[in-house]
Design an enzyme around this catalytic site. Structure first.
Site, PDB file in Angstrom:
ATOM      1  N   GLY A  33       0.827  -1.210   0.000  1.00  0.00           N
ATOM      2  CA  GLY A  33       0.000   0.000   0.000  1.00  0.00           C
ATOM      3  C   GLY A  33       0.854   1.251   0.000  1.00  0.00           C
ATOM      4  N   SER A  34       0.181   2.406  -0.083  1.00  0.00           N
ATOM      5  CA  SER A  34       0.913   3.666  -0.257  1.00  0.00           C
ATOM      6  C   SER A  34       1.667   4.077   1.005  1.00  0.00           C
ATOM      7  CB  SER A  34      -0.061   4.773  -0.688  1.00  0.00           C
ATOM      8  OG  SER A  34      -1.135   4.893   0.230  1.00  0.00           O
ATOM      9  N   ASP A  88       3.182  -2.375   8.080  1.00  0.00           N
ATOM     10  CA  ASP A  88       2.133  -2.386   7.053  1.00  0.00           C
ATOM     11  C   ASP A  88       1.089  -1.304   7.343  1.00  0.00           C
ATOM     12  OD1 ASP A  88       0.712  -3.175   4.818  1.00  0.00           O
ATOM     13  OD2 ASP A  88       0.318  -5.214   5.532  1.00  0.00           O
ATOM     14  N   ALA A  90      -3.105   0.095   6.959  1.00  0.00           N
ATOM     15  CA  ALA A  90      -4.427  -0.461   7.286  1.00  0.00           C
ATOM     16  C   ALA A  90      -5.491   0.461   6.701  1.00  0.00           C
ATOM     17  CB  ALA A  90      -4.601  -0.559   8.795  1.00  0.00           C
ATOM     18  N   GLY A 102      -6.802  -4.980   3.420  1.00  0.00           N
ATOM     19  CA  GLY A 102      -7.197  -5.613   2.161  1.00  0.00           C
ATOM     20  C   GLY A 102      -7.622  -4.639   1.085  1.00  0.00           C
ATOM     21  N   GLY A 103      -7.386  -3.322   1.348  1.00  0.00           N
ATOM     22  CA  GLY A 103      -7.673  -2.338   0.303  1.00  0.00           C
ATOM     23  C   GLY A 103      -6.878  -2.609  -0.963  1.00  0.00           C
ATOM     24  N   GLU A 110      -0.696 -10.731   3.943  1.00  0.00           N
ATOM     25  CA  GLU A 110      -0.429  -9.788   5.031  1.00  0.00           C
ATOM     26  C   GLU A 110      -0.711 -10.454   6.378  1.00  0.00           C
ATOM     27  OE1 GLU A 110      -1.292  -5.621   2.632  1.00  0.00           O
ATOM     28  OE2 GLU A 110      -2.930  -6.549   3.713  1.00  0.00           O
ATOM     29  N   LYS A 128      -7.502   6.923   9.287  1.00  0.00           N
ATOM     30  CA  LYS A 128      -7.766   5.475   9.405  1.00  0.00           C
ATOM     31  C   LYS A 128      -8.330   5.092  10.773  1.00  0.00           C
ATOM     32  CE  LYS A 128      -6.027   4.875   5.291  1.00  0.00           C
ATOM     33  NZ  LYS A 128      -4.891   4.076   4.954  1.00  0.00           N
TER      34      LYS A 128
HETATM   35  C1  5RP Z   1      -3.368  -3.803   1.251  1.00  0.00           C
HETATM   36  C2  5RP Z   1      -3.655  -3.151   2.549  1.00  0.00           C
HETATM   37  C3  5RP Z   1      -3.106  -1.775   2.759  1.00  0.00           C
HETATM   38  O1  5RP Z   1      -2.140  -1.826   3.756  1.00  0.00           O
HETATM   39  C4  5RP Z   1      -4.251  -0.871   3.128  1.00  0.00           C
HETATM   40  O2  5RP Z   1      -5.182  -0.863   2.053  1.00  0.00           O
HETATM   41  C5  5RP Z   1      -3.775   0.571   3.391  1.00  0.00           C
HETATM   42  O3  5RP Z   1      -3.235   1.112   2.210  1.00  0.00           O
HETATM   43  P1  5RP Z   1      -2.768   2.620   2.105  1.00  0.00           P
HETATM   44  O4  5RP Z   1      -1.566   2.774   2.971  1.00  0.00           O
HETATM   45  O5  5RP Z   1      -2.466   2.822   0.623  1.00  0.00           O
HETATM   46  O6  5RP Z   1      -3.914   3.493   2.547  1.00  0.00           O
HETATM   47  O7  5RP Z   1      -4.283  -3.699   3.439  1.00  0.00           O
HETATM   48  O8  5RP Z   1      -4.042  -5.030   1.136  1.00  0.00           O
END
Ligand code: 5RP
Length: 236
Positions: A33-34, A88, A90, A102-103, A110, A128
């Site tokens: 993710g970003s 990671d 979320a 899971g975005g 994960e 978040k």
């Molecule tokens: C990927 C995820 C990501 O960690 C979650 O979607 C957050 O992403 P971002 O940092 O781009 O907001 O769970 O499956």
């Protein structure tokens, strides 16, 4: 759907603060993710500028590629049985540090990687934080393709208000995960996170859900980037 371009500065601050926790000799789990991308980039800089010596494992094709691009040594996950620290993002975080993830459709690996880690650090921006999981986000559920109709119906029986097959962007048809499966996004009203995680996991054909409440994959630390804070982040 998540907005990968939102709150970039806060994500950078969180990612870099988490990367600073890593020490030479560690095996590090790279999230997807970003926000996790900022941690991966910071680890690459630390390896180059400070001589940080680490091995990594990745939670997705994209985080593996990113790690390699930043000069990190990325092992295959089946070569290791435990990890020192994983970092990671979320999609939602409640006050007990239960998560929806899971975005990026990477939640199965994960959950595995973070369960293997002695320490799991979540990095995010303040948007978040939620009072209760499911406020904004649907629960992603990775499903074996032949089980699609069964699991969709079962999720509705479990109380989902809507269940959508996640559609790909810039490809006709559904998202196909790194594991070759499909993703259903199930929107629930208020729910008990550990109970729903268990109930979804028990459905035949479900590979994994994006609720991180019961397993070892619940984080020990959350680092929330906050440009208005003296240190650049808040921790809980
Ligand atoms: C990927 C995820 C990501 O960690 C979650 O979607 C957050 O992403 P971002 O940092 O781009 O907001 O769970 O499956």
């Amino acid at each position: 759907m998540k907005d990968v371009n939102a709150n970039t500065e806060a994500k950078r601050l969180a990612g870099e603060a988490a990367a600073a926790l890593v020490e030479s000799g560690m095996l590090v789990g790279l999230g997807t993710g970003s926000t996790a991308a900022f941690a991966i980039a910071a680890l690459g800089r630390r390896a180059q500028n400070e001589g940080l010596q680490i091995d990594c494992v990745a939670t997705s094709f994209v985080s593996r590629t990113l790690g390699l691009e930043h000069g990190l040594r990325v092992l295959f996950l089946d070569q290791v049985s435990r990890i020192d620290i994983s970092i990671d993002g979320a999609d939602e975080i409640d006050s007990d540090r239960n998560l929806i993830k899971g975005g990026g459709a990477a939640h199965t690996l994960e959950k595995l990687v973070h369960s293997m880690s002695d320490r799991f650090v979540v990095v995010a921006d303040l948007s978040k934080r939620v009072e209760r999981l499911g406020e904004k986000f649907a629960v992603p559920v990775e499903v074996l393709p032949p089980a699609l109709a069964f699991v969709r119906a079962a999720l509705k029986e479990q109380g989902a208000e809507s269940v959508e097959l996640r559609a790909a962007v810039r490809k006709d048809g559904p998202v196909v995960t790194d594991n070759g499966n499909l993703v259903l996004d199930a929107k629930f009203g208020p729910f008990d996170a550990p109970a729903l995680e268990d109930a979804i996991k028990r459905l035949p054909g479900v590979v994994e859900s994006g609720i991180f409440a019961r397993t070892r994959a619940r984080p020990g630390d959350c680092i929330l980037g906050n440009p208005g804070h003296a240190s650049g982040f808040e921790r809980f």
